[in-house]
Design an enzyme around this catalytic site. Structure first.
Site, short mmCIF file in Angstrom:
data_model
loop_
_atom_site.label_atom_id
_atom_site.label_comp_id
_atom_site.label_asym_id
_atom_site.label_seq_id
_atom_site.Cartn_x
_atom_site.Cartn_y
_atom_site.Cartn_z
N MET A 1 -3.04 -9.36 5.73
CA MET A 1 -3.01 -8.86 4.35
C MET A 1 -1.66 -8.24 3.98
SD MET A 1 -6.10 -9.53 3.41
CE MET A 1 -6.85 -8.52 2.17
N HIS A 2 -0.78 -8.09 4.94
CA HIS A 2 0.57 -7.57 4.69
C HIS A 2 0.56 -6.23 3.96
CE1 HIS A 2 2.13 -11.50 6.01
NE2 HIS A 2 1.10 -11.97 5.35
N CYS A 3 -0.48 -5.43 4.18
CA CYS A 3 -0.61 -4.11 3.50
C CYS A 3 -0.58 -4.27 1.99
CB CYS A 3 0.48 -3.13 3.93
SG CYS A 3 0.54 -2.86 5.69
N ALA A 4 -1.06 -5.40 1.50
CA ALA A 4 -1.07 -5.62 0.04
C ALA A 4 -2.47 -6.10 -0.36
CB ALA A 4 -0.01 -6.65 -0.34
N ASN B 1 0.81 -1.23 0.00
CA ASN B 1 0.00 0.00 0.00
C ASN B 1 0.84 1.27 0.00
OD1 ASN B 1 -2.51 -1.13 -0.24
ND2 ASN B 1 -2.77 -1.43 1.97
#
Ligand code: ALA
Length: 409
Positions: free
Chosen positions: A364-367, A123
Site C-alpha cells: 500500500m506504500h503508506c497511501a 500517511n
C-alpha cells in the site's frame, strides 16, 4: 546508455560499495524507499565514529568543536543545495514524516482552521492532520486527484476560503510518481492568505528544487532517499513562522535559559533539535548532497526519464501488466507502479526477487486512502536512481514478462 553530466552510470556505480559486493547480480529498484549510498558518504560516517565521536554544541573540547563545525557545514550544504535563502532555517529531523509532524503539531492552529491536503497523500501527510482534527478541532479537507493521481486545481480553488490556514501537499506522490505544480498552488494559496507546506520526500532526490524561486513556507524531505544515511530528514521553513511554533520535542539544547517555572527557547533551528542528534547521519547527509551536486540535478532527472521511457515501453507491451498512475513516463520520471493480473503485489515482488534478484517495493506504500479510492489493494513499484542502467531496465522487463507468463491468471 545515458550520461550523468560528465559521468557514465557505469562510472557512478564504481562509487557505490553495493556494486563491489553484488556486481550485476542484484537489480536495486527500491530507491524511492531508500537509496544506496556512495563510498564517500559511508567514509565520512566511519570517520565521525573513529576520529571525532563527540557531540555538537555542548562540550568545548577539540573533538566536540570538530563535530559542531561539521554539523554546521552539513546544514549549510543542504540549505544551499535547495537555495533556501537567508529567510529560511533548516531543522534536522529523523525523517520527512517527523518534519511534517513538527509543523502539524507545532503550528498555532486554532479550532476551526482548515488544512487542505489531497486524496493521494502518504500517511505522513494524512495522519498528523487527523490527529489535529481530534486534538485541536481543526478541519481537514482533501482536494481531489483524478484516477491517475493528478491534482484537480479547480477543486483546490473551490475549496479555498479565508478559513484555510495551510495547504499541505505531497510535491511528488510515492505511488504514482506524479508531481504537483508548486508555483500555481502557492499562488492560489497566497490569494487566500494561506500558508503552503510541501512534502518533498519524492521530489528532492530527483529534480532541482529551488525554495526561494518556489517561495514555499515549509518544505520537508528525507536525506536517506537522496544518498544520505538512514534516519535523517529535514524541515526547511521560514524563520518568522518557525519562531512562533512550539517544538514537537523539548529538552536539552533548545533553550537559552530554564528555571523550574519557565524557559526561553533558542531561535530556530536549535529550538526544534532537542537532545543529542544523529551527528554521523547529519555529516553523511552533507556529503550526500555534495555528491549529488557534483553530478547535477538536471542530469539526475534526465537520466531517470531516459531509463523510465525504456522501462515503461517494455512494460506496456506485456499483456496482464497494468500501470498505476499516468502511462507517460514524463509525468512520473522516477518510478513506475504496476499490478500483474491475478497476482498480489507482494507475490510479484517476492517472485521477481526469486526469479531475477530484482528488488522492488510492493503493498500500500503508506497511501491507503489512494488505493481505497481507486479500488485496488496496493501495487508493485520499481523506482530508479542514478546508478540504474538501461540493461537493468531491460532485464527487469524481461523477468517480469517471464513471471507473467508463468504465474499470471
Ligand atoms: N515512503 C517510502 C516509500 O514510498 C517509505 O517507499
Amino acid at each position: 546508455m545515458g550520461l550523468l553530466g560528465d559521468m557514465n552510470p557505469t562510472e557512478v556505480r564504481k562509487d557505490f560499495p553495493f556494486y563491489d559486493k553484488f556486481g550485476d547480480s542484484l537489480i536495486y529498484m527500491d530507491s524511492a524507499c531508500q537509496t544506496l549510498r556512495p563510498r564517500s558518504v559511508i567514509d565520512v560516517i566511519v570517520e565521525y565514529y573513529t576520529d571525532y565521536p563527540a557531540c555538537a554544541g555542548r562540550s568545548v573540547h577539540r573533538l566536540a568543536t570538530q563535530v559542531t563545525l561539521r554539523v554546521d557545514e552539513a546544514r549549510g550544504l543542504i540549505h544551499d543545495f535547495f537555495n533556501a535563502g537567508p529567510e529560511r532555517s533548516l531543522v534536522f529531523t529523523k525523517n520527512c514524516t517527523e518534519a511534517i509532524n513538527v509543523v502539524a503539531k507545532g503550528f498555532p492552529f486554532k479550532r476551526g482552521d482548515v488544512v487542505l491536503t489531497s486524496d493521494v497523500e502518504h500517511n505522513s501527510n494524512n495522519l498528523p492532520w487527523q490527529q489535529m482534527v481530534r486534538q485541536r478541532g481543526i478541519r481537514r479537507e482533501c482536494v481531489r486527484t483524478d484516477e491517475r493521481g493528478i491534482l484537480d486545481l479547480e477543486d483546490l480553488k473551490e475549496k479555498m476560503s479565508h478559513r484555510v490556514k495551510m495547504v499541505s501537499l505531497g510535491h511528488t506522490s510515492n505511488v504514482t510518481g506524479v508531481s504537483i505544480p508548486p508555483r500555481e498552488i502557492i499562488e492560489i494559496a497566497r490569494d487566500h492568505d494561506a500558508l503552503v507546506m510541501l512534502d518533498g520526500a519524492q521530489t528532492a532526490p530527483h529534480q532541482r528544487v529551488d525554495l526561494c524561486a518556489m517561495d514555499v513556507d515549509f518544505y520537508t524531505l528525507s536525506l536517506h532517499k537522496m544518498l544520505g544515511p538512514s534516519g535523517v530528514g529535514a524541515l526547511i521553513a521560514r524563520d518568522d513562522l518557525l519562531t512562533n511554533m512550539e517544538p514537537l520535542i523539548s529538552g536539552g539544547g533548545t533553550v537559552e535559559t530554564a528555571g523550574h517555572e519557565e524557559f526561553t527557547l533558542l531561535p530556530p533551528p536549535e529550538r526544534f533539535e532537542a537532545g543529542l542528534l544523529n551527528y554521523a547521519g547529519i555529516i553523511g547527509s552533507g556529503e550526500a548532497v555534495r555528491y549529488l551536486g557534483s553530478i547535477g540535478m538536471d542530469e539526475v532527472e534526465e537520466h531517470e526519464l531516459l531509463l523510465n521511457r525504456v522501462l515503461t515501453s517494455m512494460l506496456m507491451d506485456i499483456e496482464g501488466v497494468e500501470i498505476i498512475g499516468p502511462l507517460e513516463p514524463e509525468l512520473r520520471p522516477s518510478l513506475v507502479s504496476f499490478n500483474v493480473q491475478g497476482l498480489s503485489s507482494h507475490d510479484v515482488a517476492m517472485i521477481i526477487d526469486e526469479m531475477g534478484k530484482v528488488l522492488i517495493r510492493s503493498g500500500m506504500h503508506c497511501a491507503h486512502p489512494f488505493f481505497r479510492k481507486i479500488g485496488k489493494n496496493g501495487c508493485a513499484r520499481a523506482s530508479l536512481y542514478i546508478y540504474n542502467t538501461i540493461p537493468e531496465c531491460r532485464s527487469f522487463a524481461q523477468i517480469l514478462e517471464k513471471l507473467v507468463g508463468t504465474f499470471s491468471r
